[in-house]
Design a protein around this motif. Structure first.
Motif, mmCIF file in Angstrom:
data_model
loop_
_atom_site.group_PDB
_atom_site.id
_atom_site.type_symbol
_atom_site.label_atom_id
_atom_site.label_comp_id
_atom_site.label_asym_id
_atom_site.label_seq_id
_atom_site.Cartn_x
_atom_site.Cartn_y
_atom_site.Cartn_z
ATOM 1 N N TRP A 116 3.465 -1.576 4.003
ATOM 2 C CA TRP A 116 2.828 -0.117 4.078
ATOM 3 C C TRP A 116 3.905 0.980 3.722
ATOM 4 N N CYS A 142 1.033 5.157 0.443
ATOM 5 C CA CYS A 142 0.138 5.800 1.088
ATOM 6 C C CYS A 142 0.954 7.057 1.656
ATOM 7 N N CYS A 153 -6.014 7.257 3.998
ATOM 8 C CA CYS A 153 -4.894 6.099 4.297
ATOM 9 C C CYS A 153 -4.815 5.659 5.975
ATOM 10 N N ARG A 154 -4.685 6.672 6.559
ATOM 11 C CA ARG A 154 -5.028 6.017 8.080
ATOM 12 C C ARG A 154 -5.780 5.351 8.566
ATOM 13 N N TYR A 173 -7.656 3.207 6.463
ATOM 14 C CA TYR A 173 -7.431 2.010 5.836
ATOM 15 C C TYR A 173 -6.220 1.015 6.362
ATOM 16 N N ALA A 174 -5.398 1.661 7.202
ATOM 17 C CA ALA A 174 -4.023 0.956 7.909
ATOM 18 C C ALA A 174 -4.591 -0.177 8.694
ATOM 19 N N PHE A 183 -5.742 -3.080 6.224
ATOM 20 C CA PHE A 183 -4.889 -3.758 5.721
ATOM 21 C C PHE A 183 -3.726 -4.627 6.496
ATOM 22 N N HIS A 184 -3.391 -4.039 7.519
ATOM 23 C CA HIS A 184 -2.488 -5.133 8.486
ATOM 24 C C HIS A 184 -3.316 -6.371 9.071
ATOM 25 N N CYS A 236 0.679 -1.152 -0.146
ATOM 26 C CA CYS A 236 -0.090 -0.048 0.189
ATOM 27 C C CYS A 236 0.880 1.232 -0.080
ATOM 28 N N ASP A 283 4.900 4.667 2.959
ATOM 29 C CA ASP A 283 4.995 6.194 3.089
ATOM 30 C C ASP A 283 5.581 6.847 1.566
ATOM 31 N N PRO A 305 -5.686 5.311 -1.404
ATOM 32 C CA PRO A 305 -4.809 4.519 -1.328
ATOM 33 C C PRO A 305 -4.047 3.707 -2.796
#
Length: 130
Positions: A43, A15, A22-23, A25-26, A29-30, A13, A45, A62
């Motif tokens: 992840w 982001c 994104c925050r 989604y995190a 995602f994890h 991802c 950045d 994302p």
């Protein structure tokens, strides 16, 4: 039914810390990474990893990159719906390596990704594993 083979999958991802989507989604995602223990979930950045990702021209978040071995299968924005990402990862994990390579070469856009978006190769070069 056999579970998909995720041992050579890379799911990244791309982001930005300032991006609220994104925050949000995190965490999902994890959590999804735990469902695919053999896959490598990253992840990244885009600002912290500018040296690695600057050429990727990420404009929307994302942005996901999915790669199987050296075959880049997906690169683009994906709405932050974890169930869509999970279905996508499962579909790619269920492909044989030959099917993945064929899929990666099936159209002009995907053929371009193989050179321009090969994150596994870029990480190896950055980390000195090439």
């Amino acid at each position: 039914m056999n579970s998909p083979d995720d041992s050579d999958l890379l799911v990244a991802c791309l982001c930005a810390a300032w991006c609220g989507t994104c925050r949000d989604y995190a965490a999902g995602f994890h959590a999804l990474a735990e469902r695919f223990p053999g896959a490598r979930f990253l992840w990244l950045d885009v600002e912290d990893e500018a040296d690695l990702l600057d050429d990727y021209d990420v404009e929307n978040f994302p942005t996901l990159l999915i790669q199987r071995g050296d075959a880049v299968l997906f690169f683009g924005t994906m709405l932050p719906h974890h169930e869509l990402l999970e279905r996508t990862v499962r579909a790619f994990a269920s492909m044989t390596p030959d099917e993945s390579r064929h899929y990666a070469q099936a159209d002009a856009t995907r053929r371009t990704w193989q050179h321009d978006r090969n994150l596994r190769r870029a990480l190896a070069e950055r980390d000195g594993d090439a």
